[in-house]
Design a protein around this motif. Structure first.
Motif, mmCIF file in Angstrom:
data_model
loop_
_atom_site.group_PDB
_atom_site.id
_atom_site.type_symbol
_atom_site.label_atom_id
_atom_site.label_comp_id
_atom_site.label_asym_id
_atom_site.label_seq_id
_atom_site.Cartn_x
_atom_site.Cartn_y
_atom_site.Cartn_z
ATOM 1 N N ALA A 43 -24.555 0.068 -65.596
ATOM 2 C CA ALA A 43 -23.979 0.227 -63.952
ATOM 3 C C ALA A 43 -24.052 1.749 -63.458
ATOM 4 O O ALA A 43 -24.320 2.643 -64.897
ATOM 5 C CB ALA A 43 -22.198 0.244 -64.067
ATOM 6 N N GLN A 102 -28.293 -3.783 -51.075
ATOM 7 C CA GLN A 102 -26.522 -4.212 -50.290
ATOM 8 C C GLN A 102 -26.512 -5.169 -49.464
ATOM 9 O O GLN A 102 -25.911 -6.099 -49.889
ATOM 10 C CB GLN A 102 -26.563 -2.852 -49.624
ATOM 11 N N GLU A 183 -25.693 -2.138 -55.258
ATOM 12 C CA GLU A 183 -24.297 -2.829 -54.461
ATOM 13 C C GLU A 183 -24.467 -3.890 -53.825
ATOM 14 O O GLU A 183 -24.296 -3.957 -53.059
ATOM 15 C CB GLU A 183 -23.640 -1.865 -53.163
ATOM 16 N N THR A 185 -22.924 -6.917 -54.357
ATOM 17 C CA THR A 185 -21.282 -7.707 -53.051
ATOM 18 C C THR A 185 -20.614 -6.780 -52.237
ATOM 19 O O THR A 185 -20.230 -7.863 -51.801
ATOM 20 C CB THR A 185 -20.521 -7.727 -54.396
ATOM 21 N N SER A 186 -21.105 -5.543 -51.788
ATOM 22 C CA SER A 186 -20.583 -5.448 -50.952
ATOM 23 C C SER A 186 -20.749 -5.800 -49.609
ATOM 24 O O SER A 186 -19.673 -5.604 -48.694
ATOM 25 C CB SER A 186 -20.963 -3.646 -51.218
ATOM 26 N N THR A 193 -18.857 -12.993 -54.348
ATOM 27 C CA THR A 193 -18.883 -12.100 -55.835
ATOM 28 C C THR A 193 -18.816 -12.253 -56.929
ATOM 29 O O THR A 193 -19.685 -11.945 -57.886
ATOM 30 C CB THR A 193 -17.759 -10.316 -54.906
ATOM 31 N N GLU A 197 -21.507 -12.183 -59.984
ATOM 32 C CA GLU A 197 -21.140 -11.212 -61.020
ATOM 33 C C GLU A 197 -21.607 -12.761 -62.492
ATOM 34 O O GLU A 197 -21.859 -12.189 -63.151
ATOM 35 C CB GLU A 197 -19.639 -10.963 -61.017
ATOM 36 N N THR A 213 -22.868 0.269 -58.281
ATOM 37 C CA THR A 213 -21.479 -0.114 -58.126
ATOM 38 C C THR A 213 -20.815 0.799 -57.436
ATOM 39 O O THR A 213 -20.363 2.084 -58.065
ATOM 40 C CB THR A 213 -21.345 -1.168 -58.682
ATOM 41 N N SER A 215 -17.435 -0.261 -57.084
ATOM 42 C CA SER A 215 -15.948 -0.553 -57.138
ATOM 43 C C SER A 215 -16.513 -1.010 -59.262
ATOM 44 O O SER A 215 -17.239 -1.315 -60.358
ATOM 45 C CB SER A 215 -16.035 -2.416 -57.150
ATOM 46 N N GLN A 218 -15.704 -3.713 -61.205
ATOM 47 C CA GLN A 218 -17.126 -4.706 -60.701
ATOM 48 C C GLN A 218 -18.027 -3.956 -62.428
ATOM 49 O O GLN A 218 -18.687 -4.722 -62.948
ATOM 50 C CB GLN A 218 -18.212 -4.307 -59.626
#
Lengths: 261, 299
Positions: A43, A102, A183, A185-186, A193, A197, A213, A215, A218
């Protein structure tokens, strides 16, 4: 060096002293060094503008699409290919390294044609092969059950989460060596989401994954390794558990504890 | 800022402000509706007048007879066939050239002062009076290429006339394609040509075709440039090949309008109806194609 499964840890790629300049002048990445481990999830986190997406887009040479961008340094693969080498064709790089964006960006074509497009680009015309690989990719993206009876429907009729899984299937259909997720799942709701994942967890058995990401939760949930970037520099790279529990740098500690960013 | 108390001075002021804003809102709506009705009325009157004058003349014979010195016997056979061939020629030349130019400008050309210069000039060309194109056709196609006053010279001249419109609308269509769809195709390893052929062209096709047809229906009514390159106003046979002399509907109409015999005025009106019918027909095709080609595209 790292605690987990040291014996199994193989390098898939290695970023070596990478500098990147937008439009010839904006120095967006500064002397980045980073290993990418085979069939692990790495990540990239950091505040907006830190260069995490810029770094991701170096791996499939997306920056070549726009004039004036310049790389210095290398990204070596385990086969000794420099992805950024002057003699390496970006098209070839993109055939080995797939990307998910994204916002879900399916083509305004059928579900089948979306997944099959990467194969068609590679010259695959055999209907049976296409059908088999499309099914496989949709299975791997956990979308097959939902769409198997309507492969000829337009992709735009799917929900946002389904569209993103379709984009993942499209990226998987060509059996890439590395999968880039920017990103992913933004633009999705919490349920979609969660399903993406979960999918990432399944996929890492097959493919090396790099995920950008915003987050931290995440990153903590899905990744094995985490790179924390700030102002175009790689501040810290380590196992995810280390980054979130015992960061070596004060900046990393401040960021993961939510004190800035 | 706290909300003003009910019926306080501030409250009344606020209400007055909202009322005056709403008045403007309504006034603008009324003006809009009136303008629209006026425009439609003018068009309606025009068409009605044409129909009243020309409907008596308009029958199957009118479409299948050649022109004649006797108004009652005259028809527009050679004229509508000429119009049709000229328009098809125009399309056959302008579409590939215009789409090619637009794709080049959008996808290949470097964005620099030269590209800007070309862009400004293409837009300007769309505003050049059509008679100038007639002069160009006269010099280049009629004399330069030795095509004479032929269908080919007319088709090529009108192709130049509509080319800027085709280029501009195609570029608009291409620009409307979101960057992330383009990137998705490149990210799968597509070459520039594969991206253009598999994505850019199909997704912009609706806009392009609409632009082409609107441009062609304008070309259908063009008279001036064709007079300049020497369209004939009396032809009693169909063209044999692309180098044959020709006439088109607006020229036939123009010729009849200029004659003293009032019976020819009726013929002119009838020819006008035929032109309008062809134009509306082409617009109908444009609307249908736009609907058909865009039904799958939701950005």
């Amino acid at each position: 060096m790292y605690n987990q499964n040291q014996t199994e840890l193989l390098k898939k790629a290695e970023v070596d002293k990478l500098d990147f300049f937008y439009d010839g002048t904006v120095h967006a990445l500064k002397k980045i060094n980073m290993p990418v481990f085979d069939r692990k999830v790495t990540a990239m986190i950091g505040p907006s503008g830190c260069g995490k997406t810029t770094l991701l887009r170096c791996f499939n040479r997306m920056h070549d699409l726009y004039p004036g961008n310049r790389y210095e340094g290398d990204i070596w693969t385990d086969q000794g290919i420099n992805l950024l080498g002057r003699k390496v064709d970006p098209i070839e790089v993109r055939m080995r390294v797939s990307m998910v964006f994204q916002k879900p960006n399916p083509f305004p074509k059928s579900i089948f044609e979306n997944v099959a497009y990467g194969l068609r680009v590679r010259g695959e015309k055999n209907r049976a092969v296409l059908e088999q690989k499309v099914e496989e990719a949709l299975q791997n993206a956990a979308l097959w059950k939902e769409v198997k009876d309507r492969l000829n429907d337009l992709a735009s009729n799917l929900s946002g989460g389904q569209q993103q899984r379709l984009c993942i299937a499209r990226a998987l259909a060509t059996t890439p060596e590395i999968l880039l997720l920017d990103e992913p799942t933004s633009a999705l709701d919490p349920i979609a989401t969660a399903s993406i994942e979960e999918l990432i967890g399944d996929l890492k058995e097959r493919v090396t994954i790099l995920i950008v990401t915003h987050s931290m939760q995440q990153a903590a949930r899905v990744s094995d390794f985490t790179a924390f970037m700030y102002m175009g520099e790689m501040v810290e790279f380590n196992e995810t558990s280390q980054i979130f529990t015992q960061p070596a740098q004060q900046q990393t500690a401040d960021y993961v504890s939510g004190r800035f960013g | 800022m706290p909300l003003p108390n009910k019926n306080s001075e501030d409250d009344l002021k606020l209400k007055a402000k909202i009322a005056s804003s709403k008045f403007l809102d309504n006034a603008f709506q009324v003006i809009g509706v009136v303008t629209m009705i006026l425009a439609i009325l003018v068009l309606g009157t025009l068409i009605a007048k044409l129909f009243i004058d020309g409907i008596a003349q308009l029958n199957f014979d009118f479409l299948t007879k050649f022109p004649s010195s006797k108004a009652a016997k005259a028809g527009v056979y050679s004229a509508w066939v000429g119009s049709l061939i000229v328009i098809l020629l125009t399309a056959a030349v302008a579409v590939p050239l215009g789409v090619g130019a637009a794709v080049y400008l959008e996808e290949y050309a470097e964005k620099n002062w030269f590209a800007d210069f070309i862009e400004v000039n293409v837009t300007n060309l769309a505003g050049v009076p059509s008679i100038i194109y007639g002069l160009l056709g006269l010099g280049v196609f009629k004399y330069g290429l030795g095509l004479g006053s032929s269908l080919a010279a007319a088709g090529l001249t009108l192709a130049l006339l509509v080319l800027p419109v085709v280029i501009v609308t195609t570029r608009e269509g291409i620009r409307a394609i979101p960057g992330n769809v383009r990137e998705a195709a490149y990210a799968l390893g597509a070459t520039k040509w594969q991206v253009i052929w598999d994505h850019i062209l199909p997704y912009s096709m609706g806009t392009t075709l609409t632009g082409v047809i609107v441009a062609l229906s304008r070309a259908l009514g063009e008279t001036a440039p064709l007079i300049v390159i020497g369209a004939v106003n009396f032809i009693a046979y169909l063209p044999e090949n692309l180098l044959s002399p020709f006439t088109v509907l607006p020229i036939q109409m123009f010729d009849w309008v200029g004659r003293p015999d009032p019976a020819f005025q009726q013929n002119a009106a009838a020819a006008g109806i035929v032109i309008i019918a062809m134009t509306l027909g082409m617009n109908a095709i444009a609307i249908y194609l736009r609907y058909y080609l865009r039904r799958s595209i939701k950005w």
